[in-house]
Design an enzyme around this catalytic site. Structure first.
Site, PDB file in Angstrom:
ATOM      1  N   ASP A 102      41.444  79.343  32.044  1.00 34.37           N
ATOM      2  CA  ASP A 102      41.909  80.477  31.254  1.00 34.37           C
ATOM      3  C   ASP A 102      43.201  80.063  30.551  1.00 34.37           C
ATOM      4  O   ASP A 102      44.251  79.946  31.180  1.00 34.37           O
ATOM      5  CB  ASP A 102      42.146  81.696  32.153  1.00 34.37           C
ATOM      6  N   LYS A 166      39.626  86.477  25.978  1.00 41.16           N
ATOM      7  CA  LYS A 166      40.167  87.332  27.041  1.00 41.16           C
ATOM      8  C   LYS A 166      41.366  88.086  26.482  1.00 41.16           C
ATOM      9  O   LYS A 166      42.169  87.519  25.727  1.00 41.16           O
ATOM     10  CB  LYS A 166      40.561  86.441  28.223  1.00 41.16           C
ATOM     11  N   LYS A 198      36.391  88.994  28.164  1.00 41.05           N
ATOM     12  CA  LYS A 198      37.028  89.308  29.443  1.00 41.05           C
ATOM     13  C   LYS A 198      38.220  90.229  29.230  1.00 41.05           C
ATOM     14  O   LYS A 198      39.267  89.789  28.745  1.00 41.05           O
ATOM     15  CB  LYS A 198      37.478  88.020  30.155  1.00 41.05           C
TER      16      LYS A 198
END
Length: 257
Positions: A102, A166, A198
């Site tokens: 991430d 995300k 996300k």
């Protein structure tokens, strides 16, 4: 709106959950608990999301073939590290056993008008994340704020090699919002690519989860949200999921589905 029940939403959300501990005081004992919590009587979370320094420990605890994936964060949370340092951090995390990365984009540079900084960062980390490693790119939408900037960040991340986009680090005052989710989900649809989404930070109840799943269904269809295309980044959501699945009253009791 998806016609469903809190229990069905809870079961779905569990399968999509990146159970997260990115607290400043996280320690080895907390990682051990997190690995245990990710494996419930109702099924497993999709992944745990942890600091890079704990990846080796989590891999040892979960084993090599665990259905619970290990995600870790790089260039986190500031987004300000040099590209070469972030690439090196990513290589180490993967060597330690991470399945998913991430990455925070250099969002302050993007706000200042530097799109190329985003392209270079994402492309450099993409080059390190060879298949089957997933690259989830954090836009920090609560700091970008402007709709056009969020759309632009989404497009830059997608075109530079993101597997997921995300919303947030969870470390700023405004994290996941339905408005940002709408922009990002539409950017994915417009790209024509198989990119995941996300929402992270502030998704605390099964009712919250239902709102995001309904939005994804409205834009991409009712069967789109599966672990390869949708994750919830959350630390507190699991408690409400389990309360709902066990028939206890959780935060979702008065939600609309």
């Amino acid at each position: 709106m998806i016609e469903t029940t809190p229990r069905l939403v809870a079961a779905k959300a569990l399968s999509l959950l990146d159970l997260t501990d990115l607290t400043d005081n996280c320690d080895a004992a907390a990682i051990e608990r997190l690995c245990q919590q990710a494996q419930t009587p109702f099924g497993n979370a999709a992944a745990i999301c942890i600091w890079p320094r704990f990846v080796q420990q989590a891999r040892a605890l979960l084993g090599q073939n665990s259905p619970v994936r290990i995600a870790t964060v790089v260039n986190f949370p500031s987004g300000d590290l040099p590209v070469n340092e972030v690439a090196a951090e990513t290589k180490t995390a993967i060597a330690d056993g991470a399945d998913e990365i991430d990455l925070v984009i250099p969002y302050r540079k993007l706000i200042a008008g530097n799109e190329q900084a985003v392209r270079e960062m994402v492309a450099a980390v993409r080059a390190v994340c060879t298949a089957p490693i997933l690259l989830k790119v954090i836009l920090e939408t609560g700091e970008l704020k402007d709709r056009d900037l969020i759309r632009n960040a989404s497009q830059l991340a997608i075109s530079s090699g993101a597997d997921f986009i995300k919303t947030s680090t969870g470390k700023v005052p405004v994290n996941a919002t339905l408005e940002a989710a709408d922009i990002m989900l539409n950017a994915i649809r417009e790209s024509g690519r198989n990119i995941g989404f996300k929402p992270a930070g502030g998704v605390r109840t099964v009712g919250d989860a239902a709102l995001y799943l309904n939005l994804a269904a409205a834009i991409h269809g009712p069967d789109w949200a599966i672990p390869s295309t949708f994750r919830f980044g959350a630390s507190g959501l699991l408690g409400d999921i389990l309360a709902t699945l066990e028939g206890r009253q959780g935060g979702s009791a008065n939600a609309t589905y």
